[in-house]
Scaffold this active site. Structure first.
Site, mmCIF file in Angstrom:
data_model
loop_
_atom_site.group_PDB
_atom_site.id
_atom_site.type_symbol
_atom_site.label_atom_id
_atom_site.label_comp_id
_atom_site.label_asym_id
_atom_site.label_seq_id
_atom_site.Cartn_x
_atom_site.Cartn_y
_atom_site.Cartn_z
ATOM 1 N N ARG A 23 -74.188 -53.911 -38.841
ATOM 2 C CA ARG A 23 -72.785 -53.831 -38.434
ATOM 3 C C ARG A 23 -72.296 -55.146 -37.822
ATOM 4 O O ARG A 23 -71.492 -55.154 -36.898
ATOM 5 C CB ARG A 23 -72.574 -52.687 -37.425
ATOM 6 C CG ARG A 23 -72.790 -51.302 -37.995
ATOM 7 C CD ARG A 23 -71.599 -50.879 -38.855
ATOM 8 N NE ARG A 23 -71.687 -49.485 -39.196
ATOM 9 C CZ ARG A 23 -70.996 -48.500 -38.584
ATOM 10 N NH1 ARG A 23 -70.171 -48.780 -37.612
ATOM 11 N NH2 ARG A 23 -71.138 -47.270 -38.963
ATOM 12 N N ARG A 27 -65.520 -54.621 -35.587
ATOM 13 C CA ARG A 27 -64.447 -54.728 -34.617
ATOM 14 C C ARG A 27 -64.728 -55.602 -33.406
ATOM 15 O O ARG A 27 -63.832 -55.853 -32.614
ATOM 16 C CB ARG A 27 -64.040 -53.319 -34.165
ATOM 17 C CG ARG A 27 -63.314 -52.571 -35.257
ATOM 18 C CD ARG A 27 -63.184 -51.092 -34.939
ATOM 19 N NE ARG A 27 -64.485 -50.457 -35.019
ATOM 20 C CZ ARG A 27 -64.684 -49.146 -34.894
ATOM 21 N NH1 ARG A 27 -63.689 -48.341 -34.646
ATOM 22 N NH2 ARG A 27 -65.896 -48.651 -34.994
ATOM 23 N N ARG A 36 -58.489 -56.538 -40.890
ATOM 24 C CA ARG A 36 -58.434 -55.069 -40.881
ATOM 25 C C ARG A 36 -56.983 -54.583 -40.834
ATOM 26 O O ARG A 36 -56.628 -53.591 -41.469
ATOM 27 C CB ARG A 36 -59.214 -54.562 -39.655
ATOM 28 C CG ARG A 36 -59.163 -53.075 -39.389
ATOM 29 C CD ARG A 36 -60.093 -52.334 -40.314
ATOM 30 N NE ARG A 36 -60.134 -50.910 -40.024
ATOM 31 C CZ ARG A 36 -59.272 -50.027 -40.488
ATOM 32 N NH1 ARG A 36 -58.260 -50.409 -41.230
ATOM 33 N NH2 ARG A 36 -59.405 -48.738 -40.195
ATOM 34 N N ASP A 73 -69.126 -49.003 -47.075
ATOM 35 C CA ASP A 73 -69.561 -47.921 -46.199
ATOM 36 C C ASP A 73 -70.440 -46.952 -46.970
ATOM 37 O O ASP A 73 -70.281 -46.807 -48.182
ATOM 38 C CB ASP A 73 -68.354 -47.174 -45.614
ATOM 39 C CG ASP A 73 -68.767 -46.380 -44.385
ATOM 40 O OD1 ASP A 73 -68.775 -46.943 -43.282
ATOM 41 O OD2 ASP A 73 -69.134 -45.199 -44.541
ATOM 42 N N TYR A 146 -72.853 -35.654 -43.645
ATOM 43 C CA TYR A 146 -71.389 -35.809 -43.507
ATOM 44 C C TYR A 146 -70.663 -34.927 -44.520
ATOM 45 O O TYR A 146 -69.613 -34.348 -44.223
ATOM 46 C CB TYR A 146 -70.975 -37.268 -43.719
ATOM 47 C CG TYR A 146 -71.362 -38.173 -42.568
ATOM 48 C CD1 TYR A 146 -70.554 -38.286 -41.435
ATOM 49 C CD2 TYR A 146 -72.542 -38.911 -42.594
ATOM 50 C CE1 TYR A 146 -70.906 -39.111 -40.381
ATOM 51 C CE2 TYR A 146 -72.907 -39.736 -41.540
ATOM 52 C CZ TYR A 146 -72.089 -39.831 -40.438
ATOM 53 O OH TYR A 146 -72.440 -40.644 -39.380
#
Ligand code: CP3
Length: 342
Positions: A23, A27, A36, A73, A146
């Site tokens: 990662r 952010r 973004r 992702d 998920y």
């Protein structure tokens, strides 16, 4: 600088070890937030080669990381199985929970993922030839959690129940994910990814029997399929939180290397994996957030425990609150023996 990540993955010991961070694009970087803001939503962002290739390269430019990881992702693969995936602010990924009947109706459409291969091509073309480009997919079990539960949950109990209560549907789901993920990885490698990684982020808390069925079997299916397509690049498996199950994972799935989560005692790890297998990890991401003396001690602790071929990394991902100077300090420490910790 030599192709040090690939050297380690071929079994050589590099001193200092090469470094990148899970990662690493995200952010905590102001340049990421700027890009973004140009995307309509997170999925669109992942499917925009212009934007995705730019953010893939950002951490290599800023930190001189030894590897870039494709910006995408693990939850793009369910889209090929007709599932709607949304990312909601403050919640994370949201999917429509899956029923047994839905699984029977799968009709994979791999064309959704085409823009990702374009991202890989563009990054490989721009990346220095001595830097490694890592492509990836999620482990089928992690992606299935998920899909079944509709969002991330702490215990994954709904997905585990589903595995016990609907074993045939579960095996069908994992097989569909293994097949689509294998095709996805094959195309990433053909587009220029040097290394492939399988993120099994929710490998924790499974009984050995369930682990064999839900994690090892589908992972082996992916790797066998990738190899039978003639793709020979190294494959890193990341069965996070697998405990002793990681030993069977390392021996049985066909992975080239294994990424260790924060809870793994590195000096003991070689006793359960093939003894010469390259290892990646496993700095505590919380120490990276805290910085200072705590971070320095945590980095030194990882360095002191390295035995054999090793790629320095975190035990999990960089979070949005990580300070840029802490990342620099870790990299300097690993490369020069001392960091400027603040
Ligand atoms: O730098 C990189 O590592 C490359 C890109 C990457 C992302 N996600 C970007 C991302 C990778 C390799 C992933 C993998 C991923 N995605 C995993 C496995 C690794 C892990 O961290 O355990 C998982 C479980 C996911 C699913 C996922 N994607 C979640 C749970 C979330 C929300 C988390 C959050 O912090 O909001 C995402 C979104 C996501 N994926 C972001 C990024 C940079 C943040 C979204 C944003 O910018 O709005």
């Amino acid at each position: 600088m030599p192709k040090n990540v690939l050297n380690v993955l071929s079994g050589k010991i590099e001193t200092p070890p090469p470094i990148w961070m899970m990662r690493q694009a995200g952010r905590h970087l102001p340049e990421y937030l700027e890009i973004r803001a140009q995307a309509k939503n997170f999925i669109d962002f992942c499917f925009s080669p212009d934007l995705a290739s730019e953010v893939t390269l950002q951490p290599v430019r800023r930190y001189d990381m030894d590897a870039a990881i494709l910006f995408a992702d693990i939850l793009l693969v369910p889209i090929t199985l007709g599932r709607d995936v949304r990312f909601e602010k403050g919640v994370g990924p949201v999917l429509d929970p899956l029923s047994v009947a839905d699984i029977r109706k799968f009709d994979p459409d791999m064309s959704h993922l085409e823009p990702v291969y374009e991202t890989v091509r563009r990054v490989r073309a721009e990346l220095d030839e001595n830097k490694t480009l890592i492509g990836f997919c999620g482990g089928p079990w992690t992606v299935a959690t998920y899909m079944i539960e509709g969002r991330g949950t702490p215990s994954k109990e709904g997905a585990k129940r589903f595995a016990y209560e609907h074993p045939e549907a579960m095996d069908e789901l994992l097989k569909a994910l293994a097949e689509t993920s294998a095709l996805y990885l094959i195309k990433q490698a053909q587009a220029g990814a040097d290394v492939l990684k399988i993120f099994e982020s929710w490998a924790e808390g499974l009984s050995p029997a369930l682990f064999d069925r839900l994690v090892i079997a589908p992972t082996k299916m992916i790797i066998d399929r990738v190899r039978s397509a003639g793709i020979n690049c190294p494959i890193i498996g990341f069965p996070r939180g697998a405990g002793l199950n990681a030993g069977r994972y390392a021996h049985k799935t066909g992975v080239t290397a294994i990424a260790a989560g924060t809870d793994v005692p590195l000096h003991k790890f070689r006793e359960i994996i093939p003894s010469a297998m390259p290892v990646q990890g496993n700095l505590d991401p919380l120490a990276l957030r805290i910085g200072g003396k705590a971070l320095e001690a945590a980095v030194q602790n990882v360095l002191d425990q390295i035995t054999g071929p090793h790629i320095f990394n975190l035990g999990h991902g960089v979070s949005p609150d990580v300070k840029i100077e802490n990342v620099h300090a870790v990299i300097n420490h690993v490369r020069t023996g001392r960091g400027d910790y603040v």
